[in-house]
Motif scaffolding. Structure first.
Motif, PDB file in Angstrom:
ATOM      1  N   TYR A 140      30.403  53.953  -9.545  1.00  0.00           N
ATOM      2  CA  TYR A 140      29.263  53.063  -9.725  1.00  0.00           C
ATOM      3  C   TYR A 140      28.027  53.613  -9.017  1.00  0.00           C
ATOM      4  N   LEU A 141      28.183  54.074  -7.782  1.00  0.00           N
ATOM      5  CA  LEU A 141      27.036  54.534  -7.013  1.00  0.00           C
ATOM      6  C   LEU A 141      26.468  55.843  -7.558  1.00  0.00           C
ATOM      7  N   VAL A 142      27.332  56.695  -8.113  1.00  0.00           N
ATOM      8  CA  VAL A 142      26.827  57.904  -8.767  1.00  0.00           C
ATOM      9  C   VAL A 142      25.936  57.526  -9.948  1.00  0.00           C
ATOM     10  N   ALA A 143      26.371  56.540 -10.728  1.00  0.00           N
ATOM     11  CA  ALA A 143      25.570  56.091 -11.873  1.00  0.00           C
ATOM     12  C   ALA A 143      24.261  55.460 -11.408  1.00  0.00           C
ATOM     13  N   GLU A 144      24.328  54.616 -10.394  1.00  0.00           N
ATOM     14  CA  GLU A 144      23.125  53.955  -9.899  1.00  0.00           C
ATOM     15  C   GLU A 144      22.144  54.957  -9.304  1.00  0.00           C
ATOM     16  N   GLY A 145      22.656  56.083  -8.818  1.00  0.00           N
ATOM     17  CA  GLY A 145      21.787  57.095  -8.236  1.00  0.00           C
ATOM     18  C   GLY A 145      20.759  57.641  -9.211  1.00  0.00           C
ATOM     19  N   TYR A 146      21.094  57.675 -10.500  1.00  0.00           N
ATOM     20  CA  TYR A 146      20.129  58.118 -11.500  1.00  0.00           C
ATOM     21  C   TYR A 146      18.851  57.288 -11.415  1.00  0.00           C
ATOM     22  N   LEU A 147      19.026  55.959 -11.387  1.00  0.00           N
ATOM     23  CA  LEU A 147      17.871  55.064 -11.362  1.00  0.00           C
ATOM     24  C   LEU A 147      17.145  55.145 -10.015  1.00  0.00           C
ATOM     25  N   ASN A 148      17.900  55.206  -8.930  1.00  0.00           N
ATOM     26  CA  ASN A 148      17.263  55.270  -7.608  1.00  0.00           C
ATOM     27  C   ASN A 148      16.318  56.461  -7.491  1.00  0.00           C
ATOM     28  N   ARG A 149      16.785  57.613  -7.918  1.00  0.00           N
ATOM     29  CA  ARG A 149      15.961  58.821  -7.790  1.00  0.00           C
ATOM     30  C   ARG A 149      14.731  58.760  -8.682  1.00  0.00           C
ATOM     31  N   ALA A 150      14.889  58.160  -9.856  1.00  0.00           N
ATOM     32  CA  ALA A 150      13.729  58.040 -10.738  1.00  0.00           C
ATOM     33  C   ALA A 150      12.701  57.067 -10.173  1.00  0.00           C
ATOM     34  N   MET A 151      13.155  55.969  -9.602  1.00  0.00           N
ATOM     35  CA  MET A 151      12.231  55.004  -9.014  1.00  0.00           C
ATOM     36  C   MET A 151      11.487  55.592  -7.820  1.00  0.00           C
TER      37      MET A 151
END
Length: 378
Positions: free
Chosen positions: A247-258
């Motif tokens: 889950y956190l690997v997937a969420e990392g995509y959005l975090n880095r873009a934000m």
């Protein structure tokens, strides 16, 4: 130990300058020993130490010349020093040609990075400082278990390239960029970071650079000068179960873009930049949705994750439309809807089902990677 008096009548002896010593005939003068040449001794010592062999060789030759002229002793020392220095000089030549000298000096520098200094800090270690603060210069540190109160926790190290010292500003720029980028690999769940924790770093100075220091040490610390941390902030694949990690690997995509939001204070100041950024967020959401959809979730997390994926798909569409907006009003409309969807309660529900933190992080101004972090000179 004193000597017994010679046989014969006892009595006081004359106290003048010619009074004979015990055991010596009256009026005899003891022979003066020939001095040992000091340069010969120095040549021998340097030859044995083999530290500066060229100097030992030169001193040995000089000593031989002095001994011959002055009739001094020490020829053996001079010859031995010259021979040993010649051997040492040959070894130094071989060492320099094979690169062993670099290994030797690396060993010297490693020894200098002893326990109790900022140089010795490694990933995963927690420490305290004498001042109890991460502000200013930090050199002396005390490593402590992360379960105890501490001032900082190291999460990464960055090696700078060789060459001339790039300057304090450039080192700080690289440290700021790299340390913020690496924090997620150590503390994957940003929601689990306590309020007030930010990224700090220890950087080389012009002085330590000359001694071979090329390492930036990235660490977490409390923004309150009097605040301390308790417990490790580490949460990565070593401490997370497979579902939490996925889950956190997937969420990392959005975090880095934000994190890549343009630095302009308003969309009006950089409309083109914000449109590009909106496109990046849309692509990041596509990546997150793909990873979440491909993972086999536990039964009690299947529905919450599916609901989250539905919101993320709607959000991706809105961010994509914001990227294509031709005017500010259209951009704001799509941006607002897309932002609300990524902030929806479905994220909290999915996290709760997976046993992750459910309190949204509160970012202070500049606390998302765009602010100034105090680099520490060591």
């Amino acid at each position: 130990m004193s000597m017994p008096p010679p046989p014969g009548p006892q009595g006081p002896y004359p106290q003048g300058p010619y009074a004979p010593p015990w055991g010596q005939p009256y009026g005899a003068v003891p022979p003066r020993p020939t001095p040992v040449n000091g340069v010969a001794i120095a040549a021998f010592v340097l030859g044995v130490l083999c530290f500066v062999p060229a100097v030992g060789l030169v001193l040995g030759l000089v000593a031989l010349g002095q001994i011959k002229r002055r009739g001094e002793r020490g020829k053996g020392f001079a010859v031995a020093g010259s021979v040993l220095s010649s051997v040492g000089l040959a070894l130094w030549v071989v060492t320099l040609s094979t690169g062993a000298a670099a290994d030797f000096w690396d060993g010297v520098k490693d020894a200098a990075r002893g326990e109790g200094t900022a140089y010795a800090l490694e990933k995963g270690q927690c420490f305290t400082t004498p001042s109890g603060s991460l502000q200013g210069v930090t050199y002396d540190v005390d490593e402590v278990p992360c379960e105890e109160e501490h001032d900082g926790e190291v999460f990464a190290a960055v090696q700078l390239p060789g060459g001339a010292f790039p300057g304090d500003e450039e080192v700080a720029r690289v440290a700021d960029e790299r340390c913020y980028a690496l924090q997620d690999s150590y503390a994957m769940d940003r929601w689990a970071l306590p309020v007030g924790v930010d990224v700090y770093y220890l950087t080389p100075t012009s002085q330590s650079w000359r001694a071979g220091d090329r390492e930036i040490t990235c660490l977490f610390g409390n923004t309150d000068e009097r605040g301390t941390l308790t417990g490790s902030l580490r949460n990565d694949d070593r401490r997370l179960d497979p579902d939490q990690h996925a889950y956190l690997v997937a969420e990392g995509y959005l975090n880095r873009a934000m994190d890549e939001v343009p630095a302009a204070e308003s969309v009006e100041e950089d409309f083109a930049g914000h449109r590009v950024w909106a496109g990046q967020v849309s692509e990041a959401l596509r990546g997150e949705i793909g990873l979440l959809g491909r993972h086999d979730w536990p039964a009690d997390a299947e529905r919450p994750v599916a609901d989250l994926v539905a919101d993320l798909k709607a959000a991706q569409e809105q961010w994509g439309l914001a990227a294509k907006a031709t005017d500010l009003d259209s951009f704001y409309a799509h941006y607002g809807q897309g932002y609300d969807l990524v902030e929806a309660d479905t994220t909290v529900a999915a996290r709760e089902a997976l046993g992750l933190a459910t309190t949204r992080p509160v970012y202070e101004e500049g606390g998302d990677g765009g602010g100034e972090s105090p680099g520490k000179e060591v």
